[in-house]
Structure formats: structure tokens, C-alpha cells
Design a protein around this motif. Structure first.
Motif, PDB file in Angstrom:
ATOM      1  N   TRP A  12       0.926  -1.449  -0.067  1.00  0.00           N
ATOM      2  CA  TRP A  12      -0.266   0.304   0.309  1.00  0.00           C
ATOM      3  C   TRP A  12       0.952   1.139   0.231  1.00  0.00           C
ATOM      4  O   TRP A  12       0.189   2.269  -0.330  1.00  0.00           O
ATOM      5  CB  TRP A  12      -1.076   0.500   0.915  1.00  0.00           C
ATOM      6  CG  TRP A  12      -1.851  -1.241   1.087  1.00  0.00           C
ATOM      7  CD1 TRP A  12      -2.264  -2.060   1.797  1.00  0.00           C
ATOM      8  CD2 TRP A  12      -3.317  -1.112  -0.023  1.00  0.00           C
ATOM      9  NE1 TRP A  12      -3.340  -3.083   1.468  1.00  0.00           N
ATOM     10  CE2 TRP A  12      -3.965  -1.961  -0.009  1.00  0.00           C
ATOM     11  CE3 TRP A  12      -3.374  -0.047  -1.148  1.00  0.00           C
ATOM     12  CZ2 TRP A  12      -4.898  -2.891  -0.194  1.00  0.00           C
ATOM     13  CZ3 TRP A  12      -4.563  -0.277  -1.499  1.00  0.00           C
ATOM     14  CH2 TRP A  12      -5.633  -1.766  -1.842  1.00  0.00           C
ATOM     15  N   GLY A  54      -8.406   1.876   8.040  1.00  0.00           N
ATOM     16  CA  GLY A  54      -7.390   1.768   6.363  1.00  0.00           C
ATOM     17  C   GLY A  54      -8.499   3.029   5.095  1.00  0.00           C
ATOM     18  O   GLY A  54      -9.025   2.576   4.395  1.00  0.00           O
ATOM     19  N   ASP A  78      -4.246   4.310   8.189  1.00  0.00           N
ATOM     20  CA  ASP A  78      -3.672   3.721   7.806  1.00  0.00           C
ATOM     21  C   ASP A  78      -2.149   4.035   7.257  1.00  0.00           C
ATOM     22  O   ASP A  78      -1.817   4.764   7.921  1.00  0.00           O
ATOM     23  CB  ASP A  78      -3.795   4.694   6.608  1.00  0.00           C
ATOM     24  CG  ASP A  78      -4.680   3.785   5.200  1.00  0.00           C
ATOM     25  OD1 ASP A  78      -5.246   3.636   4.627  1.00  0.00           O
ATOM     26  OD2 ASP A  78      -3.847   3.290   4.693  1.00  0.00           O
ATOM     27  N   LEU A  83      -2.040   7.534   0.268  1.00  0.00           N
ATOM     28  CA  LEU A  83      -2.880   7.710   1.243  1.00  0.00           C
ATOM     29  C   LEU A  83      -3.290   9.144   1.509  1.00  0.00           C
ATOM     30  O   LEU A  83      -3.966   9.087   1.676  1.00  0.00           O
ATOM     31  CB  LEU A  83      -3.478   6.373   0.663  1.00  0.00           C
ATOM     32  CG  LEU A  83      -3.468   5.412   0.215  1.00  0.00           C
ATOM     33  CD1 LEU A  83      -4.452   3.760   0.138  1.00  0.00           C
ATOM     34  CD2 LEU A  83      -4.849   5.953  -1.309  1.00  0.00           C
ATOM     35  N   ASP A 107      -0.116   0.843  11.799  1.00  0.00           N
ATOM     36  CA  ASP A 107      -1.034  -0.289  11.308  1.00  0.00           C
ATOM     37  C   ASP A 107      -2.249  -0.387  12.139  1.00  0.00           C
ATOM     38  O   ASP A 107      -2.032  -0.731  13.516  1.00  0.00           O
ATOM     39  CB  ASP A 107       0.218  -1.669  11.653  1.00  0.00           C
ATOM     40  CG  ASP A 107      -0.281  -3.031  10.939  1.00  0.00           C
ATOM     41  OD1 ASP A 107      -1.683  -3.211  11.042  1.00  0.00           O
ATOM     42  OD2 ASP A 107       0.224  -3.890  10.968  1.00  0.00           O
ATOM     43  N   ALA A 108      -3.630  -0.505  11.992  1.00  0.00           N
ATOM     44  CA  ALA A 108      -4.051  -0.794  12.708  1.00  0.00           C
ATOM     45  C   ALA A 108      -4.787  -1.641  13.639  1.00  0.00           C
ATOM     46  O   ALA A 108      -5.088  -1.706  14.179  1.00  0.00           O
ATOM     47  CB  ALA A 108      -5.671  -0.408  12.175  1.00  0.00           C
ATOM     48  N   ARG A 124     -14.526   1.206   5.269  1.00  0.00           N
ATOM     49  CA  ARG A 124     -15.051   0.921   3.455  1.00  0.00           C
ATOM     50  C   ARG A 124     -13.918   0.020   2.996  1.00  0.00           C
ATOM     51  O   ARG A 124     -12.884   0.354   3.074  1.00  0.00           O
ATOM     52  CB  ARG A 124     -15.167   1.828   2.695  1.00  0.00           C
ATOM     53  CG  ARG A 124     -15.594   1.532   1.862  1.00  0.00           C
ATOM     54  CD  ARG A 124     -15.973   3.193   0.475  1.00  0.00           C
ATOM     55  NE  ARG A 124     -15.138   3.745   0.094  1.00  0.00           N
ATOM     56  CZ  ARG A 124     -14.946   4.785  -0.816  1.00  0.00           C
ATOM     57  NH1 ARG A 124     -16.021   5.314  -0.614  1.00  0.00           N
ATOM     58  NH2 ARG A 124     -13.283   5.279  -1.308  1.00  0.00           N
ATOM     59  N   PHE A 125     -13.466  -1.698   3.346  1.00  0.00           N
ATOM     60  CA  PHE A 125     -12.937  -2.259   2.146  1.00  0.00           C
ATOM     61  C   PHE A 125     -11.272  -1.843   2.992  1.00  0.00           C
ATOM     62  O   PHE A 125     -10.101  -2.483   2.528  1.00  0.00           O
ATOM     63  CB  PHE A 125     -12.846  -1.696   0.909  1.00  0.00           C
ATOM     64  CG  PHE A 125     -14.001  -2.195   0.438  1.00  0.00           C
ATOM     65  CD1 PHE A 125     -15.712  -2.912   0.113  1.00  0.00           C
ATOM     66  CD2 PHE A 125     -14.615  -1.310  -0.787  1.00  0.00           C
ATOM     67  CE1 PHE A 125     -16.474  -3.575   0.300  1.00  0.00           C
ATOM     68  CE2 PHE A 125     -15.893  -0.790  -0.654  1.00  0.00           C
ATOM     69  CZ  PHE A 125     -17.004  -1.879  -1.053  1.00  0.00           C
TER      70      PHE A 125
HETATM   71  C1  SAM Z   1      -9.353  -1.272  -0.778  1.00  0.00           C
HETATM   72  S1  SAM Z   1      -8.707  -0.293   0.370  1.00  0.00           S
HETATM   73  C2  SAM Z   1      -9.587   0.903   0.761  1.00  0.00           C
HETATM   74  C3  SAM Z   1      -9.524   2.152   0.828  1.00  0.00           C
HETATM   75  C4  SAM Z   1     -10.548   3.686   1.403  1.00  0.00           C
HETATM   76  N1  SAM Z   1     -11.473   2.700   3.190  1.00  0.00           N
HETATM   77  C5  SAM Z   1     -11.305   3.391   0.443  1.00  0.00           C
HETATM   78  O1  SAM Z   1     -12.434   2.506  -0.005  1.00  0.00           O
HETATM   79  O2  SAM Z   1     -11.128   3.966  -0.953  1.00  0.00           O
HETATM   80  C6  SAM Z   1      -7.701  -1.239   2.223  1.00  0.00           C
HETATM   81  C7  SAM Z   1      -6.749   0.468   2.787  1.00  0.00           C
HETATM   82  O3  SAM Z   1      -6.429  -0.733   3.865  1.00  0.00           O
HETATM   83  C8  SAM Z   1      -4.989   0.402   4.434  1.00  0.00           C
HETATM   84  N2  SAM Z   1      -4.645  -0.944   4.788  1.00  0.00           N
HETATM   85  C9  SAM Z   1      -4.238  -2.252   4.912  1.00  0.00           C
HETATM   86  N3  SAM Z   1      -3.283  -2.805   5.824  1.00  0.00           N
HETATM   87  C10 SAM Z   1      -4.011  -2.070   7.015  1.00  0.00           C
HETATM   88  C11 SAM Z   1      -3.206  -1.826   8.535  1.00  0.00           C
HETATM   89  N4  SAM Z   1      -2.561  -3.032   8.316  1.00  0.00           N
HETATM   90  N5  SAM Z   1      -3.713  -0.618   8.989  1.00  0.00           N
HETATM   91  C12 SAM Z   1      -4.148   0.316   8.648  1.00  0.00           C
HETATM   92  N6  SAM Z   1      -4.747   0.997   7.032  1.00  0.00           N
HETATM   93  C13 SAM Z   1      -4.456  -0.637   6.331  1.00  0.00           C
HETATM   94  C14 SAM Z   1      -4.814   0.556   2.803  1.00  0.00           C
HETATM   95  O4  SAM Z   1      -3.168   1.398   3.252  1.00  0.00           O
HETATM   96  C15 SAM Z   1      -5.545   1.158   2.096  1.00  0.00           C
HETATM   97  O5  SAM Z   1      -5.483   2.465   1.941  1.00  0.00           O
END
Ligand code: SAM
Length: 290
Positions: A12, A54, A78, A83, A107-108, A124-125
């Protein structure tokens, strides 16, 4: 390095993060009906504190800040620096009147959130990419106040998501089949079967866990003049340059990419109606209470 060999933070923070950041308006437009359903389920009120997991390029963060108003607060987390930079730009440009927004690059799964500090956790995803899902949801559970609620969107199966499956089917004969990923590996369809996430949420301590199917039709491309060909071109560009099918064709030689584009565009042109290409999307709205 192949995407499969990268950690989620590397993935990411690399090409994927930059692609989502520079095309945030397109992603937000395509996902708009799903975002509505997330916010209907999240049921945010003025004055509430919200944790957006995220948050990506910040569409849901901005929307949550608007919903909670000036007495509310949103913390957006995030792992992706590009992003979060896109979110920061949008936050700086937003109209006055919304809640305070804090952006956290972390990292969440492991970040030490203030315990019991949030009324709502939304995503959202953004929750399908944890290495340790039980630890991650336990951490989010602790961040909620007792009675606080989780509301997240994740994808159902690939077969139910024609907006991804259909363009993939069209290009499959042109490109090598991707190696299958283990069912619990981080990825978009990891929680397609509710049993897996439901079990994780229960172990993390959540109660009143509910999975509501969300079925919407996404507009993958549109032409203001109503022309089917222009709409199909925009939809093929979304599918093959930005969306999940893009990973199959991105590293292919230019002639294969051109053939894939022509095939998808021709199919989309035939299915365009009223200047738009529409395909079905299927998610779960998952809600749970601490
Ligand atoms: C599919 S994208 C969705 C982004 C946003 N929520 C949207 O709907 O446009 C997944 C997001 O989760 C973040 N992400 C992935 N693993 C994560 C973690 N362990 N902690 C925080 N963020 C994370 C990625 O960097 C990315 O921005």
C-alpha cells in the motif's frame, strides 16, 4: 517484486497506494452507492468520535467528519503514506463546519489507540488485509467504548461481484492464470464467507454481530454525451488500469494489454445503456457492538 511477495505496508506504500491516491475521485465515484450503505449502517450522530480504519484517500473520513459535526471527532488510520497524503490534501481543502480530523500513519492491528475512546469504528474495504485478524479486531474492540459500534464493508464472493469477475473472465484466455491464494490470506475476498469474520469478531469480544447483504449496481464508466463507446472506454480503463482485474494485465506486454482492452471495451459497449456501463457489486455490511 510481485505483489504477492510484498508485506501489506509495502504493497500500500508502493504502486497500489499511489494508484488509489491519484485516482481517488474515480474510485469514490464508482463506490458511491456502497458508501451510502456503509453510512446508513454506521448511523453517525453529531458529537460522536469515529475511528476510520484503512481510510485510504479519505472519502469516508470526510463524510464521517461532516456527519459528526463540529462537536465530533474523526481519527483516520492507514499504513499508506501516499494515501494519507491524499487525505491530508482533501482535509485541508474541505469546507468549514465538520468535526476535527486526526490522521494517523499506523498499522491498525497494533497501534495503541486510546482505550474506550471511540463511539464508532468504520471501514470501507480496509479490514481485509490484516496479518493477524484476531489481534487486529481485539485492538479495535478495545478502542471502542462499551456499547460502541463497528460498521464495516467487505466484499462477498468474486462470483457475486460481476464488476470484477466479468472483465476478469474476458481477459482470462489472454493472460496466465494467477496463482491461487490461501483462503485466509489478506485480500479482497477473504471475508466473503461470513463464518470466518463472524468467528474472529466473537473471539475479539464483539456481540450482536450481524451481516447484512449489500447489493448495488456500480457505474464503471459514463459518457456525458450518452455515447456507448465513450462510456465503454472509460469503464474498460477503470477495470484494466485501476480495478482488481488490472493486476492480471499490468505486467503483460503492450500487445496483450491492447488486446485485453479491446476485448473488454467491445463487451462493455454492447452492454452500455443510457451512456453508462453498469455491473453488479455484492458486499457485506458487518455491524457489531462492544
Ligand atoms: C482497498 S483500500 C480501501 C481504502 C479506502 N477505505 C477506500 O474505500 O477508498 C484498503 C486500505 O487499507 C489500508 N490498510 C491495509 N492494511 C492496513 C493496516 N494493517 N492498518 C491500517 N490500514 C491498512 C491500505 O493502505 C488501504 O488504504
Amino acid at each position: 517484486m510481485a505483489a504477492a511477495d510484498l508485506t501489506q505496508a509495502e504493497y500500500w506504500n508502493g504502486e497500489a497506494g499511489r494508484r488509489w491516491a491519484s485516482h481517488q475521485a474515480t474510485f469514490d465515484g464508482v463506490f458511491a452507492p456502497l458508501t451510502e450503505r456503509l453510512f446508513a449502517g454506521a448511523d453517525l450522530h453529531p458529537g460522536e468520535t469515529v475511528l476510520d480504519i484503512g481510510c485510504g484517500a479519505g472519502a469516508t473520513t470526510l463524510r464521517a467528519a461532516e456527519a459528526v459535526g463540529p462537536s465530533g471527532r474523526v481519527t483516520a488510520v492507514d499504513v499508506s503514506a501516499p494515501l494519507l497524503a491524499a487525505t491530508a490534501e482533501r482535509v485541508a481543502a474541505r469546507p468549514a463546519g465538520g468535526g476535527a480530523i486526526a490522521l494517523v500513519e499506523a498499522d491498525a492491528q497494533t497501534h495503541a489507540f486510546a482505550r474506550g475512546a471511540f463511539d464508532r469504528v468504520i471501514s470501507r474495504f480496509g479490514i481485509m488485509f490484516f496479518d493477524e485478524s484476531v489481534a487486529a479486531f481485539t485492538n479495535l474492540h478495545a478502542a471502542l467504548r462499551p456499547g460502541g459500534r463497528l460498521a464495516i464493508l467487505c466484499w462477498r464472493t468474486l462470483a457475486e461481484n460481476a464488476w470484477i469477475a466479468h472483465p476478469l473472465d474476458l481477459v482470462r484466455s489472454l493472460v496466465p492464470e494467477p496463482a491461487p491464494t490461501p483462503p485466509d490470506a489478506p485480500g479482497p475476498f477473504r471475508f466473503a464467507e461470513p463464518e470466518r469474520l463472524s468467528g474472529i469478531l466473537a473471539v475479539a469480544g464483539f456481540r450482536d454481530i450481524a451481516f447484512t447483504p449489500v447489493d448495488e449496481v456500480l457505474v464503471l464508466g459514463r459518457s456525458d454525451s450518452g455515447e456507448a463507446r465513450a462510456a465503454a472506454e472509460a469503464a474498460a480503463a477503470f477495470s484494466l488500469d485501476l480495478g482488481p482485474a488490472s493486476r492480471l494485465v499490468r505486467d503483460q506486454p503492450p500487445e496483450i494489454r491492447d488486446q485485453a482492452f479491446a476485448r473488454v471495451q467491445a463487451d462493455f459497449e454492447a452492454r452500455a445503456r443510457d451512456g453508462a456501463v453498469r455491473l453488479a457489486a455484492a458486499c457485506w455490511l458487518v455491524t457489531a457492538v462492544r
